[in-house]
Design a protein around this motif. Structure first.
Motif, mmCIF file in Angstrom:
data_model
loop_
_atom_site.group_PDB
_atom_site.id
_atom_site.type_symbol
_atom_site.label_atom_id
_atom_site.label_comp_id
_atom_site.label_asym_id
_atom_site.label_seq_id
_atom_site.Cartn_x
_atom_site.Cartn_y
_atom_site.Cartn_z
ATOM 1 N N CYS A 58 -77.582 -39.865 39.323
ATOM 2 C CA CYS A 58 -76.650 -39.690 38.281
ATOM 3 C C CYS A 58 -75.894 -40.939 37.983
ATOM 4 O O CYS A 58 -75.345 -41.241 36.865
ATOM 5 C CB CYS A 58 -76.145 -38.524 38.070
ATOM 6 S SG CYS A 58 -77.235 -37.222 37.694
ATOM 7 N N SER A 63 -76.551 -40.309 31.282
ATOM 8 C CA SER A 63 -77.019 -39.981 29.834
ATOM 9 C C SER A 63 -77.715 -38.803 29.838
ATOM 10 O O SER A 63 -78.238 -38.171 30.901
ATOM 11 C CB SER A 63 -77.912 -41.325 29.376
ATOM 12 O OG SER A 63 -78.892 -40.964 29.622
ATOM 13 N N THR A 64 -77.268 -38.139 28.832
ATOM 14 C CA THR A 64 -78.030 -36.881 28.480
ATOM 15 C C THR A 64 -79.615 -36.805 28.829
ATOM 16 O O THR A 64 -80.194 -35.858 29.161
ATOM 17 C CB THR A 64 -78.139 -36.401 27.000
ATOM 18 O OG1 THR A 64 -78.649 -37.377 26.258
ATOM 19 C CG2 THR A 64 -76.452 -36.246 26.639
ATOM 20 N N SER A 65 -80.360 -37.878 28.603
ATOM 21 C CA SER A 65 -81.844 -37.797 29.242
ATOM 22 C C SER A 65 -81.775 -37.614 30.297
ATOM 23 O O SER A 65 -82.973 -36.999 30.838
ATOM 24 C CB SER A 65 -82.421 -39.363 28.807
ATOM 25 O OG SER A 65 -81.721 -40.337 29.281
ATOM 26 N N GLU A 94 -73.471 -39.473 23.511
ATOM 27 C CA GLU A 94 -73.185 -38.941 25.002
ATOM 28 C C GLU A 94 -72.062 -37.839 25.062
ATOM 29 O O GLU A 94 -71.271 -37.648 23.982
ATOM 30 C CB GLU A 94 -72.569 -40.372 25.720
ATOM 31 C CG GLU A 94 -73.560 -41.071 26.001
ATOM 32 C CD GLU A 94 -74.891 -40.788 26.502
ATOM 33 O OE1 GLU A 94 -74.759 -39.908 27.319
ATOM 34 O OE2 GLU A 94 -75.689 -41.465 26.255
ATOM 35 N N HIS A 96 -78.029 -34.367 22.995
ATOM 36 C CA HIS A 96 -79.096 -35.123 23.277
ATOM 37 C C HIS A 96 -79.722 -35.405 21.899
ATOM 38 O O HIS A 96 -80.181 -36.580 21.571
ATOM 39 C CB HIS A 96 -79.935 -34.344 24.207
ATOM 40 C CG HIS A 96 -81.145 -35.584 24.573
ATOM 41 N ND1 HIS A 96 -80.992 -36.477 25.266
ATOM 42 C CD2 HIS A 96 -82.534 -35.158 24.271
ATOM 43 C CE1 HIS A 96 -82.311 -37.096 25.496
ATOM 44 N NE2 HIS A 96 -83.144 -36.314 24.891
ATOM 45 N N LYS A 150 -78.121 -37.843 19.802
ATOM 46 C CA LYS A 150 -77.893 -39.303 20.397
ATOM 47 C C LYS A 150 -76.618 -39.431 20.577
ATOM 48 O O LYS A 150 -75.971 -40.982 20.507
ATOM 49 C CB LYS A 150 -78.809 -40.337 19.506
ATOM 50 C CG LYS A 150 -80.294 -40.325 19.552
ATOM 51 C CD LYS A 150 -80.704 -41.441 19.079
ATOM 52 C CE LYS A 150 -82.219 -41.401 19.117
ATOM 53 N NZ LYS A 150 -83.018 -40.089 18.663
#
Ligand code: HEC
Ligand code: HEC
Ligand code: HEC
Ligand code: HEC
Ligand code: HEC
Length: 156
Positions: A41, A55-57, A85, A80, A83
């Protein structure tokens, strides 16, 4: 009386600030117990100064399915989808007029825990170590690293 005041002052200084409120109740303790590593992370992109936040992904790799119905994960999925953060509240921060590089410290052998405490045991992070000028200088003194003003600050 003097001794008592000194004790009270010491206790006051020793108590760290409480954890800041976070937009999503993310727990390092729970996630590190799953076998994740810091670097999954926190990637330390070139030139290596920052560690960055995921990032959220990265989160959605698991949470598309894991606990997808929990309110916290729905909120995460919302960021997410939009789009944006997650607006995490920052825990450790130094002013921009100070030079600091994570990569240089890693290469010098400094461990995450020395500067950030036992992250893997924490549900919520709080500023539990001293990263003030005095804190930096104490460690530099112990490790025979420079304490010249211009080592950490731009010359005037
Ligand atoms: C020598 C002390 C030190 C060590 C070792 C250290 N950090 Fe940091 N860390 C800091 C300081 C100081 C900041 C604040 C930086 C700023 O505000 O520019 C910080 C900030 C961060 C941040 C916030 C994002 C950023 O880059 O500003 C993350 C995440 C982080 N550290 C993770 C880690 C991880 C993971 C490790 C181990 C691989 C680590 N740190 C090792 C001192 C350290
Ligand atoms: C490797 C898979 C994985 C990744 C990546 C991951 N999680 Fe999780 N997460 C889990 C699992 C499994 C649990 C359930 C853990 C438990 O309850 O012991 C969980 C639990 C949670 C919960 C508690 C949900 C609830 O209401 O019970 C939150 C919030 C959460 N994760 C946020 C995040 C965020 C934010 C990220 C990205 C920074 C992230 N997770 C990345 C697997 C993952
Ligand atoms: C699954 C993703 C994930 C893993 C693995 C992870 N972190 Fe984090 N980390 C986060 C998220 C999300 C935040 C922001 C929320 C918070 O502060 O709890 C964060 C915040 C931090 C911060 C505070 C940054 C600041 O100044 O605001 C530090 C320090 C940190 N992590 C250190 C570590 C260390 C050390 C490890 C490994 C032992 C680690 N993290 C593993 C996701 C992760
Ligand atoms: C864990 C002990 C430790 C802490 C805490 C620490 N340092 Fe260092 N620092 C070192 C060591 C060891 C070196 C490497 C010295 C060498 O290579 O000769 C170093 C090197 C540096 C360098 C030069 C590296 C480069 O980028 O080329 C700077 C600038 C610096 N530290 C700033 C800071 C600041 C600012 C803080 C506090 C936020 C801090 N340090 C906290 C141990 C520490
Ligand atoms: C090892 C790194 C390091 C060295 C060496 C260092 N500083 Fe700093 N300095 C810092 C950090 C980190 C801060 C920010 C502290 C904070 O978060 O408020 C700071 C803040 C400051 C500030 C503004 C904060 C305040 O107290 O108002 C001044 C002025 C300053 N330093 C002067 C100096 C001078 C003069 C020297 C040489 C005697 C020096 N510094 C050496 C790391 C260092």
């Amino acid at each position: 009386m003097g001794a008592l005041l000194a004790l009270v002052a010491a206790l006051f200084q020793a108590s760290p600030p409480p954890p800041p409120e976070q937009p999503i109740p993310y727990s390092h303790k729970k996630h590190l117990a799953l076998g994740l590593q810091c670097a999954n992370c926190h990637t330390n992109p070139d030139p290596g100064e920052t560690m960055g936040l995921p990032s959220t992904s990265v989160c959605m790799g698991c949470h598309k399915t894991v606990r997808a119905d929990s309110p916290a994960i729905r909120k995460l999925a919302g960021y997410h989808q939009d789009k944006v953060e997650v607006p995490w509240a920052r825990v450790y921060r130094i002013p921009s007029y100070v030079f600091f590089s994570h990569r240089a410290h890693g290469e010098a052998g400094a461990k995450c825990a020395t500067c950030h405490g036992e992250v893997s045991q924490r549900d919520m992070l709080f500023k539990e170590t001293d990263i003030s000028m005095g804190g930096c200088m104490n460690c530099h003194r112990r490790n025979k690293a420079s304490n010249d003003c211009t080592y950490c600050h731009e010359p005037k």
